[in-house]
Design a protein around this motif. Structure first.
Motif, PDB file in Angstrom:
ATOM      1  N   SER A 102       0.826  -1.207   0.000  1.00  0.00           N
ATOM      2  CA  SER A 102       0.000   0.000   0.000  1.00  0.00           C
ATOM      3  C   SER A 102       0.858   1.254   0.000  1.00  0.00           C
ATOM      4  CB  SER A 102      -0.924   0.013   1.229  1.00  0.00           C
ATOM      5  OG  SER A 102      -1.841  -1.046   1.187  1.00  0.00           O
ATOM      6  N   TYR A 103       2.096   1.133   0.478  1.00  0.00           N
ATOM      7  CA  TYR A 103       2.991   2.278   0.602  1.00  0.00           C
ATOM      8  C   TYR A 103       4.391   1.885   0.126  1.00  0.00           C
ATOM      9  CZ  TYR A 103      -0.886   3.571   3.587  1.00  0.00           C
ATOM     10  OH  TYR A 103      -2.139   3.820   4.062  1.00  0.00           O
ATOM     11  N   VAL A 127      -3.833   3.712 -16.075  1.00  0.00           N
ATOM     12  CA  VAL A 127      -4.429   2.605 -15.342  1.00  0.00           C
ATOM     13  C   VAL A 127      -4.418   1.319 -16.160  1.00  0.00           C
ATOM     14  CG1 VAL A 127      -6.774   3.148 -16.098  1.00  0.00           C
ATOM     15  CG2 VAL A 127      -6.429   1.901 -13.967  1.00  0.00           C
ATOM     16  N   GLU A 128      -4.500   1.438 -17.504  1.00  0.00           N
ATOM     17  CA  GLU A 128      -4.495   0.225 -18.317  1.00  0.00           C
ATOM     18  C   GLU A 128      -3.143  -0.469 -18.297  1.00  0.00           C
ATOM     19  OE1 GLU A 128      -5.140   3.238 -19.437  1.00  0.00           O
ATOM     20  OE2 GLU A 128      -7.305   3.316 -19.807  1.00  0.00           O
ATOM     21  N   LYS A 129      -2.063   0.306 -18.269  1.00  0.00           N
ATOM     22  CA  LYS A 129      -0.718  -0.271 -18.327  1.00  0.00           C
ATOM     23  C   LYS A 129      -0.141  -0.537 -16.946  1.00  0.00           C
ATOM     24  CE  LYS A 129       2.149   1.444 -21.360  1.00  0.00           C
ATOM     25  NZ  LYS A 129       2.964   2.413 -22.115  1.00  0.00           N
ATOM     26  N   PHE A 130      -0.444   0.359 -15.995  1.00  0.00           N
ATOM     27  CA  PHE A 130       0.162   0.256 -14.662  1.00  0.00           C
ATOM     28  C   PHE A 130      -0.926   0.364 -13.592  1.00  0.00           C
ATOM     29  CE2 PHE A 130       3.081   2.635 -17.502  1.00  0.00           C
ATOM     30  CZ  PHE A 130       4.025   1.625 -17.717  1.00  0.00           C
ATOM     31  N   PRO A 131      -1.807  -0.622 -13.463  1.00  0.00           N
ATOM     32  CA  PRO A 131      -2.952  -0.527 -12.547  1.00  0.00           C
ATOM     33  C   PRO A 131      -2.554  -0.410 -11.077  1.00  0.00           C
ATOM     34  CG  PRO A 131      -2.697  -2.770 -13.382  1.00  0.00           C
ATOM     35  CD  PRO A 131      -1.778  -1.914 -14.198  1.00  0.00           C
ATOM     36  N   HIS A 132      -1.481  -1.088 -10.683  1.00  0.00           N
ATOM     37  CA  HIS A 132      -1.067  -1.051  -9.268  1.00  0.00           C
ATOM     38  C   HIS A 132      -0.463   0.311  -8.927  1.00  0.00           C
ATOM     39  CE1 HIS A 132      -1.893  -5.271  -9.402  1.00  0.00           C
ATOM     40  NE2 HIS A 132      -0.960  -5.488 -10.305  1.00  0.00           N
ATOM     41  N   ALA A 133       0.325   0.852  -9.854  1.00  0.00           N
ATOM     42  CA  ALA A 133       0.893   2.186  -9.642  1.00  0.00           C
ATOM     43  C   ALA A 133      -0.219   3.238  -9.629  1.00  0.00           C
ATOM     44  CB  ALA A 133       1.913   2.511 -10.730  1.00  0.00           C
ATOM     45  N   PHE A 134      -1.230   3.063 -10.488  1.00  0.00           N
ATOM     46  CA  PHE A 134      -2.365   3.981 -10.516  1.00  0.00           C
ATOM     47  C   PHE A 134      -3.114   3.952  -9.193  1.00  0.00           C
ATOM     48  CE2 PHE A 134      -6.881   4.808 -11.207  1.00  0.00           C
ATOM     49  CZ  PHE A 134      -6.844   6.045 -11.831  1.00  0.00           C
ATOM     50  N   ARG A 135      -3.377   2.757  -8.671  1.00  0.00           N
ATOM     51  CA  ARG A 135      -4.078   2.623  -7.387  1.00  0.00           C
ATOM     52  C   ARG A 135      -3.281   3.283  -6.271  1.00  0.00           C
ATOM     53  NH1 ARG A 135      -1.646   0.173  -3.415  1.00  0.00           N
ATOM     54  NH2 ARG A 135      -1.168  -1.611  -4.748  1.00  0.00           N
ATOM     55  N   TRP A 136      -1.950   3.036  -6.243  1.00  0.00           N
ATOM     56  CA  TRP A 136      -1.097   3.654  -5.209  1.00  0.00           C
ATOM     57  C   TRP A 136      -1.121   5.178  -5.348  1.00  0.00           C
ATOM     58  CZ3 TRP A 136       3.151   6.619  -6.593  1.00  0.00           C
ATOM     59  CH2 TRP A 136       3.919   7.096  -5.539  1.00  0.00           C
ATOM     60  N   TYR A 137      -1.019   5.683  -6.587  1.00  0.00           N
ATOM     61  CA  TYR A 137      -0.991   7.123  -6.831  1.00  0.00           C
ATOM     62  C   TYR A 137      -2.251   7.797  -6.294  1.00  0.00           C
ATOM     63  CZ  TYR A 137      -0.615  11.502  -9.501  1.00  0.00           C
ATOM     64  OH  TYR A 137      -0.543  12.834  -9.875  1.00  0.00           O
ATOM     65  N   LYS A 138      -3.424   7.224  -6.598  1.00  0.00           N
ATOM     66  CA  LYS A 138      -4.685   7.802  -6.143  1.00  0.00           C
ATOM     67  C   LYS A 138      -4.806   7.766  -4.626  1.00  0.00           C
ATOM     68  CE  LYS A 138      -6.552   9.173  -9.946  1.00  0.00           C
ATOM     69  NZ  LYS A 138      -6.791  10.637 -10.152  1.00  0.00           N
ATOM     70  N   HIS A 139      -4.295   6.696  -4.026  1.00  0.00           N
ATOM     71  CA  HIS A 139      -4.346   6.591  -2.562  1.00  0.00           C
ATOM     72  C   HIS A 139      -3.476   7.662  -1.913  1.00  0.00           C
ATOM     73  CE1 HIS A 139      -4.625   5.032   1.415  1.00  0.00           C
ATOM     74  NE2 HIS A 139      -3.408   4.538   1.438  1.00  0.00           N
ATOM     75  N   ASP A 158     -11.784  -6.336 -10.132  1.00  0.00           N
ATOM     76  CA  ASP A 158     -12.144  -6.891  -8.832  1.00  0.00           C
ATOM     77  C   ASP A 158     -11.022  -6.687  -7.827  1.00  0.00           C
ATOM     78  OD1 ASP A 158     -14.585  -7.691  -9.760  1.00  0.00           O
ATOM     79  OD2 ASP A 158     -13.955  -9.738 -10.221  1.00  0.00           O
ATOM     80  N   ASP A 159      -9.771  -6.879  -8.277  1.00  0.00           N
ATOM     81  CA  ASP A 159      -8.620  -6.695  -7.391  1.00  0.00           C
ATOM     82  C   ASP A 159      -8.539  -5.246  -6.912  1.00  0.00           C
ATOM     83  OD1 ASP A 159      -7.975  -9.319  -7.683  1.00  0.00           O
ATOM     84  OD2 ASP A 159      -6.409  -8.997  -9.194  1.00  0.00           O
ATOM     85  N   GLU A 160      -8.742  -4.327  -7.850  1.00  0.00           N
ATOM     86  CA  GLU A 160      -8.675  -2.912  -7.489  1.00  0.00           C
ATOM     87  C   GLU A 160      -9.792  -2.549  -6.516  1.00  0.00           C
ATOM     88  OE1 GLU A 160      -8.484  -0.314 -10.847  1.00  0.00           O
ATOM     89  OE2 GLU A 160      -7.054  -1.594 -11.884  1.00  0.00           O
ATOM     90  N   GLU A 161     -10.970  -3.129  -6.744  1.00  0.00           N
ATOM     91  CA  GLU A 161     -12.099  -2.859  -5.851  1.00  0.00           C
ATOM     92  C   GLU A 161     -11.828  -3.385  -4.449  1.00  0.00           C
ATOM     93  OE1 GLU A 161     -16.882  -3.838  -5.500  1.00  0.00           O
ATOM     94  OE2 GLU A 161     -15.829  -4.168  -7.404  1.00  0.00           O
ATOM     95  N   GLU A 162     -11.233  -4.576  -4.365  1.00  0.00           N
ATOM     96  CA  GLU A 162     -10.902  -5.158  -3.067  1.00  0.00           C
ATOM     97  C   GLU A 162      -9.840  -4.322  -2.355  1.00  0.00           C
ATOM     98  OE1 GLU A 162     -12.110  -7.682  -1.279  1.00  0.00           O
ATOM     99  OE2 GLU A 162     -13.723  -7.767  -2.761  1.00  0.00           O
ATOM    100  N   GLU A 163      -8.832  -3.870  -3.138  1.00  0.00           N
ATOM    101  CA  GLU A 163      -7.767  -3.061  -2.547  1.00  0.00           C
ATOM    102  C   GLU A 163      -8.312  -1.723  -2.058  1.00  0.00           C
ATOM    103  OE1 GLU A 163      -3.861  -2.012  -1.351  1.00  0.00           O
ATOM    104  OE2 GLU A 163      -4.891  -3.903  -1.779  1.00  0.00           O
ATOM    105  N   SER A 164      -9.181  -1.117  -2.858  1.00  0.00           N
ATOM    106  CA  SER A 164      -9.791   0.152  -2.463  1.00  0.00           C
ATOM    107  C   SER A 164     -10.628  -0.018  -1.196  1.00  0.00           C
ATOM    108  CB  SER A 164     -10.670   0.676  -3.598  1.00  0.00           C
ATOM    109  OG  SER A 164     -11.326   1.861  -3.215  1.00  0.00           O
ATOM    110  N   LYS A 165     -11.346  -1.126  -1.121  1.00  0.00           N
ATOM    111  CA  LYS A 165     -12.168  -1.407   0.056  1.00  0.00           C
ATOM    112  C   LYS A 165     -11.295  -1.588   1.293  1.00  0.00           C
ATOM    113  CE  LYS A 165     -15.633  -4.667   1.808  1.00  0.00           C
ATOM    114  NZ  LYS A 165     -16.409  -5.899   1.510  1.00  0.00           N
ATOM    115  N   ARG A 166     -10.177  -2.311   1.119  1.00  0.00           N
ATOM    116  CA  ARG A 166      -9.271  -2.550   2.244  1.00  0.00           C
ATOM    117  C   ARG A 166      -8.659  -1.238   2.746  1.00  0.00           C
ATOM    118  NH1 ARG A 166      -4.169  -2.886   3.329  1.00  0.00           N
ATOM    119  NH2 ARG A 166      -3.547  -2.425   1.187  1.00  0.00           N
ATOM    120  N   ILE A 167      -8.248  -0.375   1.806  1.00  0.00           N
ATOM    121  CA  ILE A 167      -7.646   0.904   2.173  1.00  0.00           C
ATOM    122  C   ILE A 167      -8.658   1.773   2.911  1.00  0.00           C
ATOM    123  CG2 ILE A 167      -6.718   3.062   1.242  1.00  0.00           C
ATOM    124  CD1 ILE A 167      -5.480   1.357  -1.009  1.00  0.00           C
TER     125      ILE A 167
END
Length: 227
Positions: A23-24, A47-59, A111-120
């Protein structure tokens, strides 16, 4: 080794792989490592190429108003963080190249992004609740004016007041008082007090005052307001 740059797909792929399971950038909470890495990016990762980096960036973006107060060394550059050489993936390459578009399709990415967003979100709610729990809520208080009436004009008013003030309770504070004429030479005691609402019952307090039968005929609440 650490991060090299975020201008190239290779550099972004390194960041994307690094935050895939994190997450960090370091540790279990936002820090200057996240701030420096975030600021090194010109814009949000694709987000299409780097979904995990996108999720971290938004967080991390959600912490932007708090950047200066986050822990860590603000003098370090983003290149001080990231994987060591032994942590690098074998033959790393940028995702979604022309030759492997089909292989890189992640049917469950959303689904993975949704789960990660929910966890955060759950983590942040928990942090907020912990902070709220540590704050001591001030006790609710009221200021009350009591009228204490004697039997007649021969009642010892000094003794009456001393009896009333002899009542000591947690959450009860006696204040100023005065004698007020009611007629035929009789004066009543008008006395102020502050009570903590959760600790003091005014009905019980009046019963205790009325128990001084040598002095007190009755008592009434003349005024009351919340502090």
């Amino acid at each position: 080794m650490g991060f090299l740059d975020f201008a190239s797909d290779a550099g972004m792929a390194l960041l994307d792989n690094w935050v895939k399971t994190r997450s960090y950038i370091i540790g279990y909470g936002p820090s200057q490592a996240d701030v420096k890495s975030y600021q090194a990016l010109k814009s949000a990762p694709a987000v299409e190429k780097f979904p995990h980096a996108f999720r971290w960036y938004k967080h991390i973006q959600s912490f932007e108003p708090e950047f200066s107060s986050l822990p860590g060394d603000p003098t370090k550059e983003f290149t001080a963080y990231g994987p060591e050489s032994h942590e690098l993936p074998t033959n790393p390459k940028a995702p979604n190249t022309a030759d492997d578009d089909d292989d890189e399709v992640d049917l469950f990415g959303s689904d993975d992004e949704e789960e990660e967003s929910k966890r955060i979100k759950e983590e942040r709610v928990k942090q907020y609740q912990e902070k709220k729990k540590d704050k001591v809520k001030p006790a609710a208080k009221s200021i009350v004016t009591l009228d204490v009436k004697p039997w007649d004009d021969e009642t010892d008013m000094k003794g009456l007041e001393e009896s009333v003030r002899s009542i000591e309770k947690d959450g009860l504070t006696w204040g100023a008082s005065k004698l007020v004429a009611v007629g035929f030479g009789i004066k009543k005691l008008q006395i102020n007090l502050v009570v903590e609402d959760d600790k003091i019952s005014l009905d019980e307090l009046q019963e205790e005052i009325d128990g001084f039968e040598d002095f007190v005929q009755s008592s009434d609440i003349a005024a009351m307001q919340k502090l």
